[in-house]
Enzyme design. Structure first.
Site, PDB file in Angstrom:
ATOM      1  CG  PHE A  50      -1.877  -1.207   1.208  1.00  0.00           C
ATOM      2  CD1 PHE A  50      -3.012  -1.247   0.412  1.00  0.00           C
ATOM      3  CD2 PHE A  50      -1.572  -2.311   1.996  1.00  0.00           C
ATOM      4  CE1 PHE A  50      -3.826  -2.370   0.405  1.00  0.00           C
ATOM      5  CE2 PHE A  50      -2.382  -3.436   1.999  1.00  0.00           C
ATOM      6  CZ  PHE A  50      -3.514  -3.460   1.194  1.00  0.00           C
ATOM      7  CG  HIS A  51       4.776   1.498   0.049  1.00  0.00           C
ATOM      8  ND1 HIS A  51       4.791   0.431   0.922  1.00  0.00           N
ATOM      9  CD2 HIS A  51       5.869   1.319  -0.738  1.00  0.00           C
ATOM     10  CE1 HIS A  51       5.829  -0.341   0.671  1.00  0.00           C
ATOM     11  NE2 HIS A  51       6.506   0.166  -0.336  1.00  0.00           N
ATOM     12  CB  ALA A  52       4.086   4.411  -5.085  1.00  0.00           C
TER      13      ALA A  52
END
Ligand code: TYD
Length: 135
Positions: A50-52
């Site tokens: 749940f991140h970039a």
């Protein structure tokens, strides 16, 4: 349109005794490796990621068990199940990643081209979408 799922082969040197996969840090991987970490002992039912990242390049190898990785570039989403120590998933910058369906005993090894830097993370999905559409 190129797939978001870029798989690379990890050289195999196994024989009748079993598997032996090699990640030679002297240039065999797609980028110079500065960090290696592994996700293991995942609590049943949880998802991660749940991140970039703004700049980080990573190669994810599921060395035991399986995990489904989903990538989203701000426009489309693709997912792949990693279940082989001989395949690595390249995850470049500007991709929102989620990891789901960890099998019991899953070990996900990640090679990265930089040291840990929280400032390189984008952890809010709406902020990520704004980021990719403005760059
Ligand atoms: P994070 O990358 O958010 O994990 P995931 O995407 O799998 O959910 O990292 C979880 C925590 O661990 C976070 O507090 C940052 C810390 N961490 C480090 O300190 N060094 C590292 O190399 C990594 C990958 C994470």
């Amino acid at each position: 349109m190129p797939s978001l799922i870029q798989l690379v082969d990890i050289p195999q040197r196994g024989d009748a005794r079993g598997g032996l996969a090699v990640a030679d840090l002297g240039g065999a991987l797609p980028f110079p490796v500065r960090r290696v970490y592994w996700i293991h002992g995942t609590t049943p039912g949880v998802s991660r990621g749940f991140h970039a990242h703004r700049k980080l390049r990573q190669l994810c190898v599921c060395v035991a068990g399986s995990v489904r990785m989903s990538l989203f570039d701000g426009r489309r989403e693709e997912s792949v199940t990693l279940d082989s120590p001989s395949k690595g998933l390249l995850v470049g910058p500007g991709l929102w990643r989620e990891m789901h369906d960890f099998s019991p005993g899953c070990v996900l090894m990640v090679f990265a081209d930089a040291e840990y830097d929280e400032a390189d993370y984008i952890r809010d999905r709406e902020a990520f979408i704004r980021h990719v559409h403005s760059s």
